[in-house]
Write a protein that holds these residues in place. Structure first.
Motif, PDB file in Angstrom:
ATOM      1  N   ASP A  27       0.376  -0.843   0.147  1.00  0.00           N
ATOM      2  CA  ASP A  27       0.185  -0.068   0.172  1.00  0.00           C
ATOM      3  C   ASP A  27       0.986   1.150  -0.479  1.00  0.00           C
ATOM      4  O   ASP A  27       2.546   1.113   0.562  1.00  0.00           O
ATOM      5  N   GLU A  28      -0.214   2.407  -0.681  1.00  0.00           N
ATOM      6  CA  GLU A  28       1.084   3.413  -0.441  1.00  0.00           C
ATOM      7  C   GLU A  28       1.504   3.495   0.475  1.00  0.00           C
ATOM      8  O   GLU A  28       0.382   3.604   1.538  1.00  0.00           O
ATOM      9  N   GLY A  29       2.808   4.074   0.655  1.00  0.00           N
ATOM     10  CA  GLY A  29       3.448   4.795   1.984  1.00  0.00           C
ATOM     11  C   GLY A  29       3.779   3.755   2.898  1.00  0.00           C
ATOM     12  O   GLY A  29       4.734   3.920   4.086  1.00  0.00           O
ATOM     13  N   GLU A  30       3.622   2.053   2.561  1.00  0.00           N
ATOM     14  CA  GLU A  30       4.117   1.419   3.572  1.00  0.00           C
ATOM     15  C   GLU A  30       5.451   1.355   3.384  1.00  0.00           C
ATOM     16  O   GLU A  30       6.403   1.337   1.892  1.00  0.00           O
ATOM     17  N   ILE A  31       6.747   0.005   4.170  1.00  0.00           N
ATOM     18  CA  ILE A  31       7.348  -0.349   4.275  1.00  0.00           C
ATOM     19  C   ILE A  31       7.025  -1.654   4.467  1.00  0.00           C
ATOM     20  O   ILE A  31       6.729  -2.004   4.489  1.00  0.00           O
ATOM     21  N   VAL A  32       7.698  -2.240   3.282  1.00  0.00           N
ATOM     22  CA  VAL A  32       6.850  -3.794   3.097  1.00  0.00           C
ATOM     23  C   VAL A  32       8.201  -4.740   2.919  1.00  0.00           C
ATOM     24  O   VAL A  32       8.887  -4.432   2.617  1.00  0.00           O
ATOM     25  N   THR A  33       8.935  -5.213   3.221  1.00  0.00           N
ATOM     26  CA  THR A  33       9.615  -6.522   3.351  1.00  0.00           C
ATOM     27  C   THR A  33       9.889  -7.919   2.997  1.00  0.00           C
ATOM     28  O   THR A  33       8.473  -8.675   3.717  1.00  0.00           O
ATOM     29  N   LEU A  34      10.503  -8.496   2.317  1.00  0.00           N
ATOM     30  CA  LEU A  34      10.470 -10.384   2.041  1.00  0.00           C
ATOM     31  C   LEU A  34      11.980 -10.001   2.608  1.00  0.00           C
ATOM     32  O   LEU A  34      13.092 -10.043   2.499  1.00  0.00           O
ATOM     33  N   ILE A  35      11.481 -11.330   3.305  1.00  0.00           N
ATOM     34  CA  ILE A  35      12.321 -12.179   4.393  1.00  0.00           C
ATOM     35  C   ILE A  35      12.497 -13.899   3.132  1.00  0.00           C
ATOM     36  O   ILE A  35      11.471 -14.386   3.348  1.00  0.00           O
ATOM     37  N   GLY A  36      14.032 -14.374   3.628  1.00  0.00           N
ATOM     38  CA  GLY A  36      14.322 -15.693   3.116  1.00  0.00           C
ATOM     39  C   GLY A  36      14.743 -16.150   3.268  1.00  0.00           C
ATOM     40  O   GLY A  36      16.364 -15.089   3.345  1.00  0.00           O
ATOM     41  N   SER A  37      15.571 -17.898   3.314  1.00  0.00           N
ATOM     42  CA  SER A  37      16.733 -18.053   2.894  1.00  0.00           C
ATOM     43  C   SER A  37      17.184 -17.647   1.500  1.00  0.00           C
ATOM     44  O   SER A  37      17.233 -17.181   0.440  1.00  0.00           O
ATOM     45  N   ASN A  38      18.960 -18.013   1.106  1.00  0.00           N
ATOM     46  CA  ASN A  38      19.332 -18.081   0.224  1.00  0.00           C
ATOM     47  C   ASN A  38      18.814 -18.737  -0.911  1.00  0.00           C
ATOM     48  O   ASN A  38      19.130 -19.609  -0.540  1.00  0.00           O
ATOM     49  N   ALA A 199      15.349  -5.826   9.347  1.00  0.00           N
ATOM     50  CA  ALA A 199      13.647  -5.217   8.214  1.00  0.00           C
ATOM     51  C   ALA A 199      12.332  -5.200   8.736  1.00  0.00           C
ATOM     52  O   ALA A 199      11.795  -4.603   8.885  1.00  0.00           O
ATOM     53  N   LEU A 200      12.244  -6.380   9.762  1.00  0.00           N
ATOM     54  CA  LEU A 200      11.714  -6.086  10.173  1.00  0.00           C
ATOM     55  C   LEU A 200      10.618  -5.098  11.352  1.00  0.00           C
ATOM     56  O   LEU A 200       9.809  -5.111  11.461  1.00  0.00           O
ATOM     57  N   ALA A 206       5.133  -7.519   6.073  1.00  0.00           N
ATOM     58  CA  ALA A 206       6.473  -9.108   5.465  1.00  0.00           C
ATOM     59  C   ALA A 206       5.867  -9.867   4.879  1.00  0.00           C
ATOM     60  O   ALA A 206       4.762 -10.149   5.307  1.00  0.00           O
ATOM     61  N   TYR A 207       6.248 -10.138   4.121  1.00  0.00           N
ATOM     62  CA  TYR A 207       6.145 -11.632   3.609  1.00  0.00           C
ATOM     63  C   TYR A 207       7.292 -12.520   3.671  1.00  0.00           C
ATOM     64  O   TYR A 207       8.598 -11.819   3.490  1.00  0.00           O
ATOM     65  N   VAL A 208       7.297 -14.292   4.328  1.00  0.00           N
ATOM     66  CA  VAL A 208       8.584 -14.891   4.346  1.00  0.00           C
ATOM     67  C   VAL A 208       8.029 -15.587   2.593  1.00  0.00           C
ATOM     68  O   VAL A 208       7.548 -16.138   2.473  1.00  0.00           O
ATOM     69  N   ILE A 209       9.152 -15.709   2.420  1.00  0.00           N
ATOM     70  CA  ILE A 209       9.199 -16.497   1.018  1.00  0.00           C
ATOM     71  C   ILE A 209      10.099 -18.234   0.777  1.00  0.00           C
ATOM     72  O   ILE A 209      11.375 -17.165   1.584  1.00  0.00           O
ATOM     73  N   GLU A 210       9.964 -18.706   0.888  1.00  0.00           N
ATOM     74  CA  GLU A 210      10.397 -20.081   0.719  1.00  0.00           C
ATOM     75  C   GLU A 210      10.442 -20.831  -0.528  1.00  0.00           C
ATOM     76  O   GLU A 210       9.361 -21.201  -0.855  1.00  0.00           O
ATOM     77  N   SER A 211      11.391 -20.781  -1.501  1.00  0.00           N
ATOM     78  CA  SER A 211      11.500 -21.675  -2.893  1.00  0.00           C
ATOM     79  C   SER A 211      10.326 -21.439  -3.172  1.00  0.00           C
ATOM     80  O   SER A 211       9.704 -21.594  -3.916  1.00  0.00           O
ATOM     81  N   GLY A 212      10.449 -20.083  -3.503  1.00  0.00           N
ATOM     82  CA  GLY A 212       9.703 -19.012  -4.175  1.00  0.00           C
ATOM     83  C   GLY A 212       8.613 -19.458  -4.343  1.00  0.00           C
ATOM     84  O   GLY A 212       7.415 -18.549  -5.257  1.00  0.00           O
ATOM     85  N   GLU A 213       7.862 -19.649  -2.945  1.00  0.00           N
ATOM     86  CA  GLU A 213       6.670 -19.285  -2.584  1.00  0.00           C
ATOM     87  C   GLU A 213       6.177 -18.426  -1.181  1.00  0.00           C
ATOM     88  O   GLU A 213       7.235 -19.401  -0.494  1.00  0.00           O
TER      89      GLU A 213
END
Ligand code: ATP
Length: 237
Positions: A27-38, A199-200, A206-213
């Motif tokens: 959304d406008e004005g947010e800081i959103v982070t994606l975290i996850g392994s290498n 980041a959190l 925030a969203y956690v990404i694992e293996s492309g999902e």
């Protein structure tokens, strides 16, 4: 309507599918982070959003407009700038010339000086080094230059890929403070970070990404309290 709306995004390289149907919004004005392994697919997600690689499926809508078939320069013109991992500044050009390259999509001379002043305010170090070739800056200074250059396009949305990578703890602090200052000045930020803890702390969501999902999402505070997140990404036993 979210500023950025990503639905069922798929992307990859050759035979590899690195992003397997990601849905997220900012959304406008947010800081959103994606975290996850290498190798989880975080950078690939940013690349597919900014058009550096062409999505293989799904939809990306920015400020109400579909952008998933547009060229990267057209996406920048709409107000979405991407600071890639590894920075990508021009080594033989001066700091000043690098900053001007960031404004190439614009043709309003008047705003240019104001935007340079804003970058100097955020990064006084750059102002001291305007004539120095970009390639001779330290790692942290190069990161500042890459962010400053992206800001010269006056983005509504800034995609930042691992801005703290390779920096000393003091510079990491500076970069995170700057990200918050950028948001206070009106931009929206989608941040990919290895430094999940910090980041959190600054993220609204925030969203956690694992293996492309995406496997988990929530507010920054919720995810930093989550046991699986603490074990996997915050270094707790
Ligand atoms: P990291 O935190 O290590 O940067 P990431 O979550 O950003 O990881 P990606 O860089 O998106 O992960 O990589 C996802 C997958 O795609 C990995 O398996 C990676 O090896 C692969 N990949 C990334 N870039 C390329 C490329 N240019 N060519 C082929 N495969 C790639």
């Amino acid at each position: 309507m979210p500023l950025l709306d990503v639905r069922d995004l798929r992307a990859g390289y050759g035979a590899i599918t690195a992003v397997k149907g990601i849905t997220l919004h900012v959304d406008e004005g947010e800081i959103v982070t994606l975290i996850g392994s290498n190798g989880a697919g975080k950078s690939t997600t940013l690349r597919a959003i900014s058009g550096v690689i062409r999505p293989r499926g799904g939809q990306v809508t920015f400020a109400g407009q579909r952008i998933d078939r547009l060229q990267p320069h057209a996406i920048v013109r709409l107000g979405l700038s991407h600071v890639p991992e590894g920075r990508g500044i021009f080594h033989s050009l001066s700091v000043y010339e690098n900053l001007l390259m960031g404004a190439y999509t614009r043709n309003d001379g008047a705003g240019l000086q104001a935007d340079l002043e804003r970058v100097y305010r955020l990064f006084p170090r750059l102002k001291e080094r305007l004539r120095q070739p970009g390639g001779t800056l330290s790692g942290g200074e190069q990161q500042m230059l890459a962010i400053g250059r992206a800001l010269m396009a006056r983005p509504r949305l800034l995609l930042l890929d691992e801005p703290s990578m390779g920096l000393s703890p003091v510079l990491v602090e500076t970069i995170f403070e700057t990200i918050q200052a950028i948001r206070r000045e009106g931009a929206t930020v989608l941040l990919v970070e290895q430094n999940a803890l910090m980041a959190l702390e600054i993220a609204d969501r925030a969203y956690v990404i694992e293996s492309g999902e995406i496997t988990l999402s929530g507010t920054g505070a919720e995810l930093s309290r989550d046991d699986s997140v603490r074990r996997s990404y915050l270094g707790e036993a």
